[in-house]
Design an enzyme around this catalytic site. Structure first.
Site, PDB file in Angstrom:
ATOM      1  N   HIS A   1       6.958 -26.234  28.571  1.00 49.17           N
ATOM      2  CA  HIS A   1       7.749 -24.909  28.535  1.00 49.17           C
ATOM      3  C   HIS A   1       7.489 -24.436  26.860  1.00 49.17           C
ATOM      4  O   HIS A   1       7.676 -25.021  26.053  1.00 49.17           O
ATOM      5  CB  HIS A   1       9.241 -24.857  28.763  1.00 49.17           C
ATOM      6  CG  HIS A   1       9.876 -23.803  28.481  1.00 49.17           C
ATOM      7  ND1 HIS A   1       9.487 -22.589  28.893  1.00 49.17           N
ATOM      8  CD2 HIS A   1      11.041 -23.486  27.803  1.00 49.17           C
ATOM      9  CE1 HIS A   1      10.416 -21.606  28.523  1.00 49.17           C
ATOM     10  NE2 HIS A   1      11.424 -22.168  27.920  1.00 49.17           N
TER      11      HIS A   1
ATOM     12  N   ASN B   1       9.069 -17.174  24.346  1.00 51.54           N
ATOM     13  CA  ASN B   1       9.537 -17.837  25.223  1.00 51.54           C
ATOM     14  C   ASN B   1       9.595 -16.848  26.400  1.00 51.54           C
ATOM     15  O   ASN B   1      10.470 -15.725  26.442  1.00 51.54           O
ATOM     16  CB  ASN B   1      10.870 -18.209  24.967  1.00 51.54           C
ATOM     17  CG  ASN B   1      11.420 -19.137  25.895  1.00 51.54           C
ATOM     18  OD1 ASN B   1      11.137 -19.073  26.989  1.00 51.54           O
ATOM     19  ND2 ASN B   1      12.516 -19.794  25.442  1.00 51.54           N
TER      20      ASN B   1
ATOM     21  N   CYS C   1      14.736 -21.714  32.325  1.00 50.61           N
ATOM     22  CA  CYS C   1      13.475 -22.113  32.019  1.00 50.61           C
ATOM     23  C   CYS C   1      12.648 -22.987  32.751  1.00 50.61           C
ATOM     24  O   CYS C   1      11.744 -23.370  32.931  1.00 50.61           O
ATOM     25  CB  CYS C   1      13.464 -22.537  30.520  1.00 50.61           C
ATOM     26  SG  CYS C   1      13.968 -21.029  29.545  1.00 50.61           S
TER      27      CYS C   1
HETATM   28  C1  LIG Z   1      16.834 -21.044  17.314  1.00 57.46           C
HETATM   29  C2  LIG Z   1      16.324 -21.909  16.241  1.00 57.46           C
HETATM   30  C3  LIG Z   1      14.659 -21.504  16.200  1.00 57.46           C
HETATM   31  C4  LIG Z   1      16.655 -21.749  15.093  1.00 57.46           C
HETATM   32  O1  LIG Z   1      16.252 -22.405  14.137  1.00 57.46           O
HETATM   33  P1  LIG Z   1      17.375 -23.411  13.023  1.00 57.46           P
HETATM   34  O2  LIG Z   1      16.407 -24.133  12.140  1.00 57.46           O
HETATM   35  O3  LIG Z   1      18.123 -24.359  14.085  1.00 57.46           O
HETATM   36  O4  LIG Z   1      18.239 -22.466  12.408  1.00 57.46           O
HETATM   37  P2  LIG Z   1      19.630 -21.967  12.498  1.00 57.46           P
HETATM   38  O5  LIG Z   1      20.060 -21.781  13.596  1.00 57.46           O
HETATM   39  O6  LIG Z   1      20.364 -23.311  12.088  1.00 57.46           O
HETATM   40  O7  LIG Z   1      19.783 -20.850  11.379  1.00 57.46           O
HETATM   41  C5  LIG Z   1      19.527 -20.928  10.090  1.00 57.46           C
HETATM   42  C6  LIG Z   1      19.718 -19.588   9.305  1.00 57.46           C
HETATM   43  O8  LIG Z   1      18.795 -18.618   9.677  1.00 57.46           O
HETATM   44  C7  LIG Z   1      19.468 -17.410  10.161  1.00 57.46           C
HETATM   45  N1  LIG Z   1      18.784 -16.920  11.125  1.00 57.46           N
HETATM   46  C8  LIG Z   1      19.046 -16.931  12.461  1.00 57.46           C
HETATM   47  N2  LIG Z   1      18.189 -16.207  13.173  1.00 57.46           N
HETATM   48  C9  LIG Z   1      17.247 -15.575  12.441  1.00 57.46           C
HETATM   49  C10 LIG Z   1      16.528 -14.776  12.200  1.00 57.46           C
HETATM   50  N3  LIG Z   1      16.014 -14.113  13.376  1.00 57.46           N
HETATM   51  N4  LIG Z   1      15.692 -14.087  11.268  1.00 57.46           N
HETATM   52  C11 LIG Z   1      16.287 -14.613   9.914  1.00 57.46           C
HETATM   53  N5  LIG Z   1      17.303 -15.781   9.913  1.00 57.46           N
HETATM   54  C12 LIG Z   1      17.826 -15.875  10.922  1.00 57.46           C
HETATM   55  C13 LIG Z   1      20.922 -18.183  10.639  1.00 57.46           C
HETATM   56  O9  LIG Z   1      21.672 -17.086  10.441  1.00 57.46           O
HETATM   57  C14 LIG Z   1      21.085 -19.181   9.518  1.00 57.46           C
HETATM   58  O10 LIG Z   1      21.388 -18.830   8.296  1.00 57.46           O
HETATM   59  P3  LIG Z   1      22.526 -19.440   7.346  1.00 57.46           P
HETATM   60  O11 LIG Z   1      21.630 -20.559   6.936  1.00 57.46           O
HETATM   61  O12 LIG Z   1      22.609 -18.625   6.320  1.00 57.46           O
HETATM   62  O13 LIG Z   1      23.782 -19.739   8.201  1.00 57.46           O
HETATM   63  C15 LIG Z   1      16.006 -23.331  16.698  1.00 57.46           C
HETATM   64  O14 LIG Z   1      17.409 -23.811  16.707  1.00 57.46           O
HETATM   65  C16 LIG Z   1      15.461 -23.270  18.148  1.00 57.46           C
HETATM   66  O15 LIG Z   1      14.474 -23.304  18.402  1.00 57.46           O
HETATM   67  N6  LIG Z   1      16.335 -23.948  19.256  1.00 57.46           N
HETATM   68  C17 LIG Z   1      16.159 -24.215  20.557  1.00 57.46           C
HETATM   69  C18 LIG Z   1      15.698 -23.145  21.148  1.00 57.46           C
HETATM   70  C19 LIG Z   1      15.202 -23.357  22.625  1.00 57.46           C
HETATM   71  O16 LIG Z   1      14.748 -24.294  23.154  1.00 57.46           O
HETATM   72  N7  LIG Z   1      15.615 -22.557  23.467  1.00 57.46           N
HETATM   73  C20 LIG Z   1      15.629 -23.013  25.039  1.00 57.46           C
HETATM   74  C21 LIG Z   1      15.683 -21.821  25.575  1.00 57.46           C
HETATM   75  S1  LIG Z   1      14.923 -21.906  27.020  1.00 57.46           S
END
Ligand SMILES: CC(C)(COP(=O)(O)OP(=O)(O)OC[C@H]1O[C@@H](n2cnc3c(N)ncnc32)[C@H](O)[C@@H]1OP(=O)(O)O)[C@@H](O)C(=O)NCCC(=O)NCCS
Length: 335
Positions: free
Chosen positions: A262, A292, A116
């Protein structure tokens, strides 16, 4: 002694494939919901390639548009730099395929693999080539066809819903006349100790076999991300690196007209803006439409912000990115 050649951006272009996948479309193929995706990331839809359309195809479309915007032809380009994490093949680099698609014969081309942050790394390489005098015009492209490498089942939902396909391109040249345009400071960083927090592990040479049936069955051939861990690092590193480029140019937040972060997650960018006290109207976003797009996110956002009339000639822009590696980077420029 002051460098007499000053690199600047003289044209931009973007391309996203026509097929749109909404959050509701994803609800039909995996256990997810429009609400979950919007609330966690801000994403409403994304564009995806049809079968057989590759990263270099998207890069070509964006490049042609950037060349037109810069009022030049592919033959005027001295070097092609393509940033991607989703290359057409393991080798050769997709930049060579782009070179061929542009109808060029021996123009040099290189791939940058900084995920990224790849567009900002590429901008730095282009700036140095132009300012050293080795090349006059450099085509810099960020392009990604993520959808073919994502797991669109419930197993892969935490990553698959976040990404989209697209490409953005800029032409870098040396400034002429009395235009204020210039690329100023750039800061680059990486930290390989976190490689396995966000990666696509297989196929690869790190194990005895390039890829095995169990790698495929167990999903190691799809991207893996520790979302919360990445989130926390992204917020802190983006905050730091924005301050770092501003300090290099002896500027404060209020001197910057536009921030192009980003587009990984709307909440990450809102948090960074809050910590840095950046007024929300200076922070541009299009993740809602595209998801993204990794290395393509910033050049797409730059192009749209210019065409929408938000960024004008002479405005000061800071772009910043964070991604796998971990890598992170920021660039300060006057358009
Ligand atoms: C990925 C992201 C959106 C997840 O959000 P979060 O609030 O951290 O959510 P979690 O990963 O803790 O998951 C919470 C719950 O949602 C569930 N879940 C994960 N993906 C899901 C989806 N697509 N739809 C529904 N539920 C989902 C998980 O299984 C988890 O369930 P549980 O509580 O029963 O275990 C967030 O962590 C994020 O944006 N991270 C950084 C991404 C990033 O910057 N990437 C850079 C790459 S360039």
């Amino acid at each position: 002694m002051k460098n007499t050649r000053q690199a600047c951006i003289v044209g931009t272009g973007m391309f996203v494939p026509p097929k749109v996948v909404t959050n509701s479309d994803l609800e039909r193929i995996m256990d997810t919901s429009d609400d979950w995706i919007r609330q966690r990331s801000g994403i409403e839809k994304r564009h995806v390639v049809e079968n057989g359309v590759s990263t270099s195809d998207l890069a070509y479309e964006a490049s042609v548009r950037a060349l037109q915007d810069a009022n030049c032809s592919a033959r005027d380009i001295d070097l092609i730099i393509l940033a991607t994490l989703s290359p057409d093949h393991q080798f050769p680099g997709s930049s060579a395929l782009l070179q061929q698609k542009l109808g060029l014969e021996t123009t040099p081309s290189m791939d940058i693999r900084c995920q990224c942050s790849g567009f900002i790394y590429s901008l730095n390489v282009a700036k140095l080539f132009v300012e050293s005098g080795q090349y006059n015009k450099v085509l810099v492209v960020g392009a990604e066809a993520h959808s073919p490498i994502l797991d669109f089942t419930t197993r892969g939902r935490d990553v698959a819903v976040l990404f989209g396909d697209g490409a953005g391109a800029v032409i870098i040249s040396s400034n002429i006349g009395d235009s204020p345009s210039k690329i100023e400071s750039i800061a680059l960083h990486s930290q390989g100790q976190y490689a396995d927090r966000l990666w696509l592990e297989r196929p690869g040479t790190a194990r005895e076999k390039w890829i095995t049936a169990s790698d495929i069955e167990e999903g190691r051939c799809f991207p893996f991300m520790e979302g919360r861990y990445v989130f926390k690092h992204a917020v802190e590193r983006l905050r730091e690196v924005v301050l770092e480029v501003l300090e290099k140019d002896n500027l404060d937040i209020e001197h910057v007209d536009h921030f192009l972060f980003h587009q990984a997650n709307l909440r990450i960018n809102e948090k960074v803006a809050e910590l840095l006290k950046i007024p929300s109207q200076k922070v541009h976003s299009n993740i809602q439409k595209y998801g993204n797009c990794s290395a393509a996110s910033i050049p797409i956002l730059l192009h749209e912000s210019l065409k929408d009339g938000k960024i004008k000639k002479g405005d000061r822009v800071v772009a910043a990115a964070f991604g796998a590696g971990f890598t992170w980077a920021a660039a300060s420029f006057i358009y």
